[in-house]
Design a protein around this motif. Structure first.
Motif, PDB file in Angstrom:
ATOM      1  N   MET A   1       1.082  -1.359  -0.006  1.00  0.00           N
ATOM      2  CA  MET A   1      -0.043   0.143   0.044  1.00  0.00           C
ATOM      3  C   MET A   1       0.864   1.393   0.142  1.00  0.00           C
ATOM      4  O   MET A   1       2.034   1.515   0.593  1.00  0.00           O
ATOM      5  CB  MET A   1      -1.067  -0.395   1.109  1.00  0.00           C
ATOM      6  CG  MET A   1      -1.557   1.179   1.353  1.00  0.00           C
ATOM      7  SD  MET A   1      -2.910   1.613   1.843  1.00  0.00           S
ATOM      8  CE  MET A   1      -2.862   0.512   3.456  1.00  0.00           C
ATOM      9  N   THR A   2       0.478   2.851  -0.705  1.00  0.00           N
ATOM     10  CA  THR A   2       1.121   3.587  -1.015  1.00  0.00           C
ATOM     11  C   THR A   2       0.736   4.416   0.519  1.00  0.00           C
ATOM     12  O   THR A   2      -0.531   4.473   0.943  1.00  0.00           O
ATOM     13  CB  THR A   2       0.903   4.449  -2.145  1.00  0.00           C
ATOM     14  OG1 THR A   2       0.841   3.688  -2.896  1.00  0.00           O
ATOM     15  CG2 THR A   2       1.321   5.790  -2.257  1.00  0.00           C
ATOM     16  N   ASP A   3       1.752   5.332   0.790  1.00  0.00           N
ATOM     17  CA  ASP A   3       2.226   5.771   1.939  1.00  0.00           C
ATOM     18  C   ASP A   3       1.173   7.340   1.546  1.00  0.00           C
ATOM     19  O   ASP A   3       1.342   7.794   1.409  1.00  0.00           O
ATOM     20  CB  ASP A   3       2.868   6.519   2.721  1.00  0.00           C
ATOM     21  CG  ASP A   3       3.519   7.354   3.699  1.00  0.00           C
ATOM     22  OD1 ASP A   3       2.380   7.072   4.311  1.00  0.00           O
ATOM     23  OD2 ASP A   3       4.587   7.854   3.857  1.00  0.00           O
ATOM     24  N   ILE A   4      -0.025   7.173   2.228  1.00  0.00           N
ATOM     25  CA  ILE A   4      -1.149   8.453   1.843  1.00  0.00           C
ATOM     26  C   ILE A   4      -0.426   9.343   2.924  1.00  0.00           C
ATOM     27  O   ILE A   4      -1.330  10.198   2.327  1.00  0.00           O
ATOM     28  CB  ILE A   4      -2.998   7.949   2.114  1.00  0.00           C
ATOM     29  CG1 ILE A   4      -2.980   7.055   3.452  1.00  0.00           C
ATOM     30  CG2 ILE A   4      -3.205   6.379   1.384  1.00  0.00           C
ATOM     31  CD1 ILE A   4      -4.130   7.404   3.519  1.00  0.00           C
ATOM     32  N   SER A   5       0.135   9.955   3.884  1.00  0.00           N
ATOM     33  CA  SER A   5       0.207  10.435   4.188  1.00  0.00           C
ATOM     34  C   SER A   5       1.309  11.930   3.162  1.00  0.00           C
ATOM     35  O   SER A   5       1.005  13.064   3.862  1.00  0.00           O
ATOM     36  CB  SER A   5       2.143  10.469   5.500  1.00  0.00           C
ATOM     37  OG  SER A   5       2.726   9.811   4.843  1.00  0.00           O
ATOM     38  N   SER A   6       1.928  11.849   2.430  1.00  0.00           N
ATOM     39  CA  SER A   6       1.827  12.145   1.340  1.00  0.00           C
ATOM     40  C   SER A   6       1.348  12.544   0.185  1.00  0.00           C
ATOM     41  O   SER A   6       1.624  13.545  -0.450  1.00  0.00           O
ATOM     42  CB  SER A   6       2.980  11.792   0.742  1.00  0.00           C
ATOM     43  OG  SER A   6       2.521  10.624  -0.376  1.00  0.00           O
ATOM     44  N   ILE A   7      -0.401  12.455   0.421  1.00  0.00           N
ATOM     45  CA  ILE A   7      -1.081  12.762  -0.704  1.00  0.00           C
ATOM     46  C   ILE A   7      -1.773  14.051  -0.036  1.00  0.00           C
ATOM     47  O   ILE A   7      -2.566  14.551   1.173  1.00  0.00           O
ATOM     48  CB  ILE A   7      -2.491  12.752  -0.657  1.00  0.00           C
ATOM     49  CG1 ILE A   7      -2.810  10.518  -0.527  1.00  0.00           C
ATOM     50  CG2 ILE A   7      -3.762  12.935  -1.295  1.00  0.00           C
ATOM     51  CD1 ILE A   7      -3.307   9.132  -0.446  1.00  0.00           C
ATOM     52  N   GLN A   8      -1.930  15.689  -0.877  1.00  0.00           N
ATOM     53  CA  GLN A   8      -2.022  16.872  -1.009  1.00  0.00           C
ATOM     54  C   GLN A   8      -2.939  17.062  -1.045  1.00  0.00           C
ATOM     55  O   GLN A   8      -4.230  16.406  -1.636  1.00  0.00           O
ATOM     56  CB  GLN A   8      -1.035  17.450  -1.645  1.00  0.00           C
ATOM     57  CG  GLN A   8       0.697  17.605  -1.400  1.00  0.00           C
ATOM     58  CD  GLN A   8       1.229  17.452   0.100  1.00  0.00           C
ATOM     59  OE1 GLN A   8       0.337  18.619  -0.115  1.00  0.00           O
ATOM     60  NE2 GLN A   8       2.067  17.410   0.858  1.00  0.00           N
ATOM     61  N   GLU A   9      -3.778  18.164  -0.312  1.00  0.00           N
ATOM     62  CA  GLU A   9      -5.003  18.372  -0.328  1.00  0.00           C
ATOM     63  C   GLU A   9      -5.179  19.661  -2.267  1.00  0.00           C
ATOM     64  O   GLU A   9      -3.735  19.213  -2.331  1.00  0.00           O
ATOM     65  CB  GLU A   9      -5.087  19.629   0.258  1.00  0.00           C
ATOM     66  CG  GLU A   9      -5.364  18.914   2.266  1.00  0.00           C
ATOM     67  CD  GLU A   9      -5.847  19.693   2.850  1.00  0.00           C
ATOM     68  OE1 GLU A   9      -6.625  21.223   2.529  1.00  0.00           O
ATOM     69  OE2 GLU A   9      -6.117  19.827   3.643  1.00  0.00           O
ATOM     70  N   HIS A  10      -6.437  19.611  -2.524  1.00  0.00           N
ATOM     71  CA  HIS A  10      -6.542  19.391  -3.708  1.00  0.00           C
ATOM     72  C   HIS A  10      -5.969  18.474  -5.290  1.00  0.00           C
ATOM     73  O   HIS A  10      -5.944  19.175  -6.360  1.00  0.00           O
ATOM     74  CB  HIS A  10      -6.054  21.234  -3.909  1.00  0.00           C
ATOM     75  CG  HIS A  10      -7.201  22.520  -3.294  1.00  0.00           C
ATOM     76  ND1 HIS A  10      -8.435  22.189  -2.920  1.00  0.00           N
ATOM     77  CD2 HIS A  10      -6.589  22.912  -2.327  1.00  0.00           C
ATOM     78  CE1 HIS A  10      -8.592  22.523  -2.235  1.00  0.00           C
ATOM     79  NE2 HIS A  10      -7.576  22.427  -1.435  1.00  0.00           N
ATOM     80  N   SER A  48     -11.446   4.748  -0.465  1.00  0.00           N
ATOM     81  CA  SER A  48     -10.282   3.716   0.200  1.00  0.00           C
ATOM     82  C   SER A  48      -8.954   3.755   0.279  1.00  0.00           C
ATOM     83  O   SER A  48      -8.746   4.253  -1.487  1.00  0.00           O
ATOM     84  CB  SER A  48     -10.698   2.332   0.447  1.00  0.00           C
ATOM     85  OG  SER A  48      -9.886   1.815   0.941  1.00  0.00           O
ATOM     86  N   ALA A  49      -8.497   4.042   0.958  1.00  0.00           N
ATOM     87  CA  ALA A  49      -6.685   4.452   0.494  1.00  0.00           C
ATOM     88  C   ALA A  49      -6.497   2.679   0.225  1.00  0.00           C
ATOM     89  O   ALA A  49      -5.220   3.283  -0.375  1.00  0.00           O
ATOM     90  CB  ALA A  49      -5.207   4.160   2.387  1.00  0.00           C
ATOM     91  N   GLY A  50      -6.983   1.828   0.540  1.00  0.00           N
ATOM     92  CA  GLY A  50      -6.573   0.623   0.012  1.00  0.00           C
ATOM     93  C   GLY A  50      -6.364   1.254  -1.921  1.00  0.00           C
ATOM     94  O   GLY A  50      -5.991  -0.315  -2.504  1.00  0.00           O
ATOM     95  N   LEU A  51      -7.266   1.206  -2.327  1.00  0.00           N
ATOM     96  CA  LEU A  51      -7.413   1.349  -3.744  1.00  0.00           C
ATOM     97  C   LEU A  51      -6.587   2.473  -4.259  1.00  0.00           C
ATOM     98  O   LEU A  51      -5.950   2.757  -5.570  1.00  0.00           O
ATOM     99  CB  LEU A  51      -8.596   2.094  -3.686  1.00  0.00           C
ATOM    100  CG  LEU A  51      -9.988   1.163  -3.878  1.00  0.00           C
ATOM    101  CD1 LEU A  51     -10.967   2.064  -4.463  1.00  0.00           C
ATOM    102  CD2 LEU A  51      -9.783   0.354  -4.867  1.00  0.00           C
ATOM    103  N   VAL A  52      -5.142   2.701  -3.549  1.00  0.00           N
ATOM    104  CA  VAL A  52      -4.390   3.551  -4.190  1.00  0.00           C
ATOM    105  C   VAL A  52      -3.108   2.509  -4.600  1.00  0.00           C
ATOM    106  O   VAL A  52      -2.181   1.864  -4.010  1.00  0.00           O
ATOM    107  CB  VAL A  52      -3.526   4.586  -2.680  1.00  0.00           C
ATOM    108  CG1 VAL A  52      -2.689   5.613  -3.533  1.00  0.00           C
ATOM    109  CG2 VAL A  52      -5.206   6.110  -2.644  1.00  0.00           C
TER     110      VAL A  52
END
Length: 76
Positions: A1-10, A48-52
């Motif tokens: 799974m990708t680290d979703i903490s690096s996902i930015q707003e917008h 879901s973050a699981g889809l990233v």
């Protein structure tokens, strides 16, 4: 799974097929909250973050095609 903490707003969220799914409002736990602007019913929806599958050039790419990802969205 990708680290979703690096996902930015917008950030744009796209399906595996490159089709626009939505725009990130923010990350809540293990879900990505999408903005109301991309919603068909004026409500926030979640993916879901699981889809990233990855984050590329500031875009969130999902492992499912856009039409499938939209059916897997969770309402607020």
């Amino acid at each position: 799974m990708t680290d979703i903490s690096s996902i930015q707003e917008h950030a744009e969220v796209i399906g595996a097929d490159g089709v626009h799914v939505g725009t990130v409002d923010h990350v809540e736990g293990d879900r990505i909250k999408l903005t109301k602007n991309d919603s068909h019913d004026g409500k926030h929806h979640y993916v879901s973050a699981g889809l990233v599958a990855g984050i590329e050039d500031g875009r969130v790419r999902l492992s499912a095609n856009a039409d499938v990802a939209l059916t897997l969205e969770d309402d607020a």
